[in-house]
Design an enzyme around this catalytic site. Structure first.
Site, PDB file in Angstrom:
ATOM      1  N   HIS A 146     -35.178  12.626  -0.631  1.00 19.62           N
ATOM      2  CA  HIS A 146     -35.304  13.457   0.664  1.00 19.62           C
ATOM      3  C   HIS A 146     -35.725  12.711   1.846  1.00 19.62           C
ATOM      4  CE1 HIS A 146     -35.859  17.388   2.741  1.00 19.62           C
ATOM      5  NE2 HIS A 146     -36.884  16.677   3.297  1.00 19.62           N
ATOM      6  N   HIS A 162     -35.124  10.345   6.886  1.00 19.53           N
ATOM      7  CA  HIS A 162     -36.122   9.855   8.049  1.00 19.53           C
ATOM      8  C   HIS A 162     -36.315   8.342   8.123  1.00 19.53           C
ATOM      9  CE1 HIS A 162     -37.126  14.087   9.121  1.00 19.53           C
ATOM     10  NE2 HIS A 162     -37.302  14.387   7.763  1.00 19.53           N
ATOM     11  N   LYS A 208     -27.787  17.371  11.248  1.00 20.45           N
ATOM     12  CA  LYS A 208     -29.169  17.155  11.028  1.00 20.45           C
ATOM     13  C   LYS A 208     -29.392  17.493  12.738  1.00 20.45           C
ATOM     14  CE  LYS A 208     -33.424  15.644  10.148  1.00 20.45           C
ATOM     15  NZ  LYS A 208     -33.954  16.625   8.813  1.00 20.45           N
TER      16      LYS A 208
END
Length: 272
Positions: A146, A162, A208
């Protein structure tokens, strides 16, 4: 809030790599976000010194990025080869001064075992053990996937993602369309001297709408930082300071056992 000792610990392994990117335009409004709402006509990255990718931790990290099914709801199957790659990555970062420093601190706080092999097992449990995300009937996700690799939900929304290395490599392959940066009253316009970025992008046909990442840091830095925040604080936001950045680390637990998500949010740029 971290103690002075914790701040000193974090600042000690806050280092930057050689890179350059084009901030270009501000990203569009979150509402009605579409491919034609693009504040950036050029790629994000204009230069990265790829010699850094030859270092052991970077090589081991990059080898993990193609091990996952991006769609949540698709069960993950970890092959023996992929499991070995997970262990190789952990072996590589545990040897670094950054992770050794974090380990010593966690041992003093009685949050991690002193034995290195047991500490590695703890890290594997937190980051690599699979679990089922919302709406999934079988394990389809992990903290590592993730946060560092990225996932898609419903084929239209990008969640997680990220990490700047993954962003750079996916953009180089043509899989990322950078849409522009986002700013607020506390954040400066990004340039090659800034090392945090809030941005919008599309990936694998998904959007995103708002993401936040460190730019130009090592895998061991992020892994150590996020592990520290996960283990030291039951809160979902941890305030830390790096150089000229005041940052909150968002860290959501999954069943109090695994990392659900974690990422930085810039609170204040002190040179602004």
């Amino acid at each position: 809030m971290p103690s002075m000792h914790e701040k000193k610990l974090l600042n000690t392994f806050w280092k930057f790599l050689n890179f350059c990117f084009m901030s270009q335009g501000k990203a569009g409004d979150l509402a009605g976000f579409a491919d034609d709402n693009d504040g950036a006509g050029l790629p994000l990255f204009t230069f990265v010194d790829e010699n850094i990718f030859k270092k052991e931790t970077f090589l081991a990290f990059i080898s993990l990025l193609d091990n996952y099914e991006s769609d949540t709801g698709e069960p993950e199957i970890v092959t023996p080869e992929e499991e070995l790659e997970n262990h190789k990555f952990l072996d590589s970062i545990i040897k670094t001064p950054t992770m050794k420093m974090a380990h010593r601190y966690l041992v003093r706080k009685h949050l991690s075992p002193e034995d290195t092999a047991d500490f590695k097992k703890q890290l594997y449990h937190i980051w690599f053990e699979l679990y089922a995300r919302r709406g999934a009937s079988k394990p389809d996700s992990s903290g590592f996937e993730h946060v560092f690799v990225g996932e898609t939900r419903g084929g239209r929304t990008v969640i997680g993602f990220h990490n700047w290395i993954q962003l750079y490599l996916q953009e180089k392959l043509g899989h990322i369309d950078y849409k522009g940066y986002r700013v607020n009253a506390s954040s400066p316009q990004p340039d090659e001297n800034k090392h945090m970025l809030a941005l919008q992008f599309s990936w694998k046909n998904g959007i995103k709408p708002k993401g936040s990442i460190f730019i130009g840091v090592s895998p061991e830095f992020e892994f150590a930082l996020y592990t520290l925040c996960f283990l030291t604080s039951p809160n979902e936001r941890v305030k830390v300071s790096f150089s000229v950045y005041e940052v909150e680390i968002v860290c959501h637990h999954y069943n109090q056992k695994h990392i659900g998500t974690t990422y930085p949010v810039l609170v204040k740029y002190l040179n602004a």
